[in-house]
Design a protein around this motif. Structure first.
Motif, mmCIF file in Angstrom:
data_model
loop_
_atom_site.group_PDB
_atom_site.id
_atom_site.type_symbol
_atom_site.label_atom_id
_atom_site.label_comp_id
_atom_site.label_asym_id
_atom_site.label_seq_id
_atom_site.Cartn_x
_atom_site.Cartn_y
_atom_site.Cartn_z
ATOM 1 N N VAL A 96 -2.085 8.444 -4.929
ATOM 2 C CA VAL A 96 -2.154 9.364 -3.792
ATOM 3 C C VAL A 96 -2.475 8.523 -2.572
ATOM 4 O O VAL A 96 -3.461 7.793 -2.564
ATOM 5 N N VAL A 98 -3.819 8.650 0.938
ATOM 6 C CA VAL A 98 -4.524 9.530 1.860
ATOM 7 C C VAL A 98 -4.463 8.887 3.237
ATOM 8 O O VAL A 98 -4.937 7.777 3.429
ATOM 9 N N GLN A 103 -4.291 13.255 8.411
ATOM 10 C CA GLN A 103 -4.898 14.262 7.545
ATOM 11 C C GLN A 103 -3.899 14.770 6.529
ATOM 12 O O GLN A 103 -3.608 15.956 6.446
ATOM 13 N N ARG A 104 -3.362 13.819 5.799
ATOM 14 C CA ARG A 104 -2.351 14.210 4.835
ATOM 15 C C ARG A 104 -2.527 13.398 3.566
ATOM 16 O O ARG A 104 -2.782 12.195 3.634
ATOM 17 N N ALA A 105 -2.440 14.050 2.445
ATOM 18 C CA ALA A 105 -2.464 13.350 1.168
ATOM 19 C C ALA A 105 -1.110 13.523 0.507
ATOM 20 O O ALA A 105 -0.603 14.629 0.435
ATOM 21 N N THR A 106 -0.516 12.422 0.088
ATOM 22 C CA THR A 106 0.815 12.505 -0.502
ATOM 23 C C THR A 106 0.814 11.774 -1.842
ATOM 24 O O THR A 106 0.311 10.662 -1.932
ATOM 25 N N ALA A 107 1.382 12.429 -2.819
ATOM 26 C CA ALA A 107 1.536 11.738 -4.102
ATOM 27 C C ALA A 107 2.729 10.794 -3.979
ATOM 28 O O ALA A 107 3.803 11.204 -3.556
ATOM 29 N N PRO A 311 -8.363 14.071 -4.717
ATOM 30 C CA PRO A 311 -6.989 13.537 -4.690
ATOM 31 C C PRO A 311 -6.500 13.179 -6.088
ATOM 32 O O PRO A 311 -5.330 13.370 -6.416
ATOM 33 N N GLY A 314 -5.458 16.267 -7.944
ATOM 34 C CA GLY A 314 -4.115 16.674 -7.512
ATOM 35 C C GLY A 314 -3.056 15.786 -8.125
ATOM 36 O O GLY A 314 -2.003 16.248 -8.575
ATOM 37 N N SER B 76 -4.945 20.417 3.943
ATOM 38 C CA SER B 76 -4.740 20.115 5.356
ATOM 39 C C SER B 76 -5.790 19.132 5.864
ATOM 40 O O SER B 76 -5.630 18.541 6.914
ATOM 41 N N LYS B 77 -6.865 18.978 5.106
ATOM 42 C CA LYS B 77 -7.840 17.945 5.450
ATOM 43 C C LYS B 77 -7.330 16.586 4.977
ATOM 44 O O LYS B 77 -7.762 15.544 5.433
ATOM 45 N N GLY B 78 -6.424 16.631 4.026
ATOM 46 C CA GLY B 78 -5.840 15.381 3.563
ATOM 47 C C GLY B 78 -6.493 14.819 2.326
ATOM 48 O O GLY B 78 -6.421 13.631 2.081
ATOM 49 N N SER B 79 -7.174 15.659 1.536
ATOM 50 C CA SER B 79 -7.724 15.060 0.330
ATOM 51 C C SER B 79 -6.997 15.516 -0.932
ATOM 52 O O SER B 79 -7.154 14.926 -1.976
ATOM 53 N N LEU B 80 -6.197 16.566 -0.824
ATOM 54 C CA LEU B 80 -5.478 17.032 -2.017
ATOM 55 C C LEU B 80 -3.981 16.860 -1.803
ATOM 56 O O LEU B 80 -3.441 17.382 -0.835
ATOM 57 N N PRO B 81 -3.333 16.084 -2.666
ATOM 58 C CA PRO B 81 -1.889 15.955 -2.484
ATOM 59 C C PRO B 81 -1.198 17.224 -2.958
ATOM 60 O O PRO B 81 -1.493 17.743 -4.028
#
Lengths: 339, 581
Positions: A96, A98, A103-107, A311, A314, B76-81
């Motif tokens: 992931v 981050v 402010q975006r988390a992407t797999a 993260p 997710g 939207s905080k950016g901790s969960l994909p």
């Protein structure tokens, strides 16, 4: 060609459904050699909790690397008078990214491998499992593993190792970029694929007690964000040595006691390779006191909260999706072996 | 021609031959009303391709990989994909060849453009297409004229809230499109329309170009293939002013080229139009209806006797009636005004001894009710029904929608009282209906009538309602096509709305949108009908299984005085005036 292998050794699916097994259950830390020497005086002579460091600068980009492996099916075969043990498994790793600015988390970089592991130095062939009509997806087991030991446990261990190797490979991809902080879910290992220098290991289970006696007492009294001083595992300047420290993760308004958890709830261990300079290790340790609680999960969302990072949670779901449905795969394997 | 790939048939929702979901590819857009095309194979025969066409009726995005609503904050905080899943539901409009098997998950979905679009919406099968407006993707939508002109179906009905729904404007647009369409063939010059102007005087500038037409509007007309020009061959008609010795049209904004319409007393009686004086509930109470039909007959006989007398004396047929006996206080014999007619009927029905042939078996109270009602409308009606004009004058004030010289007749009823409006509409339609019964289907006459709920309300009976029902049911074969409009279709007689092959809906109010009259709208369209902007309508026609959202272009003809461009002659005149100064 590959059909012959399966036919010759009369390989059949183990009738017990894999649900009755625990998932591949060898804890990461068991792989580390037992009872290494511990030095708790490396950071300070004073063994006291360290306050979280609010001034620590969190990098803009953080990569969490994790993997999942799943037993698709066990199988048994017959070689002469010996029973052959083996498994079909799916190994998935991913990361992931981050981006704290956006402010975006992407797999990213998720990859799935289908593996066959058989004991007794018998290399299984690449096997293509036929799919029913109408689907375009293929199911090919092309990660073929074997070892000299022939036991149910040995094949599981092979799978586990191959996953850790994939994780380490993936972590290496981000090594070149100094702006990115890489955190691996699990302990840092020495092996064929060592994670790059500054990768941090994040160990969420207390699989092994490194601290003893009075030194261990401190763990019960750590407050949120506080950490132990850094201690050293192994002999200085020697292979397989680590910097390590414990810290308490979680959320301010969640009191473990009120949820019926013991007082070690939320304690996690961090890991760094021994060759990292101590000053850098301290910097990273201070950073972790701020960073880790930020990504701690909430007990409502995750039964492994707060240790399991959000993260990573997710990512695990995402990897699970990429792995495909186990029941469908098992049924196909069964059909394949019948025919 | 390359197709624009937009996504794939979704595998996590059911795909059926009539409805399926599309997973929209990242970076692509699929909106409501977009039209898509997919190709699928028969699983047992890779060579047989089946085309599905459909319209998007629902689109949504959702975070995938989240479990709780509050995961949104983490994402939207950016901790969960998370992944964003963008999916659209498609209502199938056509399957070619007609194999009702479901599309397969993972089938490629393309935007239907050009020929595919025409196929998807069945425009390719229309032999007589008429522009219905522009769809959201900028392509023209069509009506099948065969479902308007009575060949396969007839009538068009428009519903929507006043002011926002632009019902009249859309009716005019459709008429404009029809008049300028090749679908009319050699009937083009003959086709007529009769428009009732119920509000303001907005329709009295339709012969002028619209000065506010912008360049982009011109573009729209080009796309639709409709010439940018005002209506031609229009006859503007208005009621005469009340209490005015001279007969002048009662209009405020326009004075030139207006003809006045009115009817002679003789015509009223001869053509049995008397009953149209009674509208609404009047004829339902007691025996009034019975008495009215008796009196209508007697008046018709009297009128015919008068006609015969005129012919015998080699006179042109007069507008007045000559009573068969002296009546009233001053023993008059000529009936020249509406009031005279009432007095004459008073004499026949009420003044003792009443005439038993006129009263029949009716009670005195019924006769009183009749007279009372006539007096009630005397002031509203007397300027429209005249017996004091010469036959030559009368000829000028005759309004015949089938007149060869005009294509479009605009009849103002906005200045009239409610009962007089019903009378005018009723009489004009009745006369048209009788005439068309004689002449047959051609030429086709379109009647544009707003406020149908007033003329053909769901409850009660009245002569005009009966007539509208008759037109709705039989008008198709007689070449009378009703372009009706109302705010609320639920308040209009079911047979009038139900007979319309083409249904159009503008902005509706929320309670109305839930009524069964709008069942042809899908659920999503009903909700959207509450939000429609002015100039947007949903159209529904028998051949196209999905309602289509269309916009129609800004009118090329003036719909208000300020929009009317001056003609060349007017400009020259103005310039001449300026020169003089």
């Amino acid at each position: 060609m590959s059909e012959n292998f399966w036919r010759n050794y009369q390989i059949r699916i183990e009738p017990w459904a894999t649900e009755y097994d625990s998932p591949i259950g060898i804890t990461d830390e068991e792989n580390i050699s037992d009872k290494p020497p511990i030095d708790i005086t490396v950071e300070s002579k004073d063994w006291k909790p360290r306050q979280p460091d609010p001034s620590a600068k969190i990098p803009e980009k953080i990569v969490f690397v994790d993997g999942r492996c799943r037993l698709d099916s066990r199988f048994l075969g017959q070689k002469d008078n010996e029973i052959l043990y083996g498994v079909f498994a799916t190994v998935a790793v991913g990361a992931v990214l981050v981006d704290r600015n956006a402010q975006r988390a992407t797999a990213i970089e998720t990859s799935v491998k289908r593996a066959i592991a058989v004991g007794g130095n018998l290399m299984p062939p690449v096997t293509r499992v036929p799919c029913p009509l109408g689907t375009k997806a293929t199911l090919t087991y092309d990660l073929c593993l074997t070892s000299s030991e022939n036991s149910p446990r040995a094949s599981l261990s092979l799978i586990q190792k191959s996953m850790l190797k994939e994780e380490a490979k993936l972590a290496e991809k981000f090594n070149n970029n100094s702006d990115i902080l890489v955190i691996r879910d699990g302990p840092l290992l020495y092996g064929l694929y060592k994670s790059p220098g500054l990768t941090m290991g994040y160990i969420k289970t207390m699989g092994k007690q490194y601290l003893n006696g009075d030194a261990a007492q401190i763990l019960w009294h750590l407050n949120l964000g506080e950490r132990t001083p850094i201690f050293f595992i192994g002999k200085p300047k020697q292979f397989k040595s680590h910097w390590s420290w414990y810290l308490r993760s979680g959320e301010q308004n969640i009191v473990p006691k009120n949820l019926g958890y013991h007082n070690l709830h939320g304690i996690v261990r961090m890991d760094l390779y021994g060759e990292v300079p101590l000053a850098k290790a301290i910097e990273l340790a201070n950073l972790s006191t701020v960073l880790i609680p930020q990504y701690a999960s909430h007990p409502i969302r995750d039964p492994r909260a707060p240790q399991n990072l959000t993260p990573v949670g997710g990512l695990e779901k995402e990897l699970g999706r990429h792995m495909g449905d186990r029941k469908v795969i098992e049924r196909r394997l069964r059909n394949f072996l019948i025919n | 021609m390359t197709k624009t790939s937009i996504g794939f048939v979704l595998g996590t929702q059911e795909s059926t031959p009539l409805e399926f979901w599309v997973a929209v590819s990242p970076g692509r857009v699929l909106r409501l009303d977009d039209v898509v095309e997919i190709q699928t194979y028969r699983p047992d025969d890779r060579n047989s391709i089946i085309h599905f066409y459909g319209v998007v009726d629902y689109v949504r995005t959702i975070y995938e990989g989240t479990q709780f609503d509050t995961d949104t904050f983490l994402a939207s905080k950016g901790s969960l994909p998370v992944n964003i899943s963008y999916a659209a539901r498609v209502q199938v409009t056509r399957i070619e060849p007609e194999e009702y098997l479901p599309p397969q998950p993972g089938d490629r979905v393309c935007l239907a453009e050009n020929e595919d679009l025409k196929k998807a919406l069945h425009f390719d099968r229309m032999e007589k297409p008429i522009s219905a407006g522009l769809m959201r993707n900028g392509s023209p939508a069509y009506f099948n004229f065969e479902f308007i002109n009575g060949e396969k179906g007839g009538h068009l009905n428009i519903s929507g809230v006043s002011g926002v729904a632009t019902k009249t404007s859309y009716a005019l647009f459709v008429l404009h499109a029809i008049f300028n369409s090749a679908a009319l063939g050699n009937q083009r010059a003959n086709t007529k329309a009769l428009i009732f102007n119920v509000k303001g005087e907005d329709l009295f500038f339709l012969d002028k170009s619209n000065s506010r037409l912008r360049e982009e509007d011109r573009q729209d007309y080009q796309t639709l293939g409709i010439p940018i020009e005002p209506f031609k061959d229009i006859r503007f008609c208005a009621a005469p002013r009340k209490n005015d010795r001279d007969i002048t049209p009662h209009l405020d904004q326009r004075s030139e080229n207006i003809s006045v319409y009115l009817w002679s007393l003789r015509e009223l009686c001869r053509d049995r139009l008397f009953s149209f004086l009674f509208a609404g509930d009047d004829l339902q109470r007691g025996n009034l209806g019975f008495l009215v039909s008796g009196v209508t007959e007697k008046l018709a006989r009297l009128a015919r006797d008068n006609d015969r007398q005129d012919k015998k004396n080699n006179r042109q047929l007069g507008s007045h009636l000559v009573a068969d006996e002296a009546y009233g206080n001053d023993d008059k014999s000529r009936i020249e005004t509406f009031r005279d007619l009432i007095e004459f009927l008073e004499h026949k029905l009420l003044v003792e001894p009443s005439d038993p042939r006129w009263l029949g078996r009716n009670a005195g109270a019924t006769a009183e009710a009749l007279i009372r009602r006539l007096w009630g409308i005397a002031s509203e009606m007397s300027h429209l029904i005249r017996g004091d004009l010469s036959p030559k004058e009368m000829a000028d004030y005759r309004l015949d929608p089938l007149d060869i010289a005009y294509q479009l007749s605009i009849v103002d009823i906005n200045k009239l009282g409610g009962k007089a409006q019903k009378f005018v509409v009723g009489v004009l339609l009745q006369k048209l209906f009788t005439e068309k019964e004689k002449r047959g289907q051609n030429p086709i006459v379109f009647i544009v009538l707003d406020e149908l709920n007033k003329y053909a309300p769901r409850d009660g009976r009245s002569p005009i309602k009966d007539l509208l029902v008759e037109i709705a049911e039989r008008g198709r074969s007689l070449g009378i096509i009703l372009i009706g409009a109302q705010q609320t279709a639920s308040e209009v007689e079911r047979r009038v709305v139900g007979q319309a092959a083409v249904r159009v809906v503008g902005r509706l109010d929320s309670a109305e949108a839930e009524r069964p009259e709008y069942n042809f709208l899908t659920g999503a369209c009903r909700k959207r009908s509450l939000l429609l902007k002015s100039g947007s309508m949903f159209i529904h026609q028998p051949e196209v299984p999905a309602p289509l959202l269309v916009n129609f272009p800004f009118p090329a003809y003036a719909t208000r005085k300020v929009e009317a461009s001056r003609t060349q002659a007017e400009i020259e005149e103005l310039e001449a005036d300026l020169d003089r100064f």
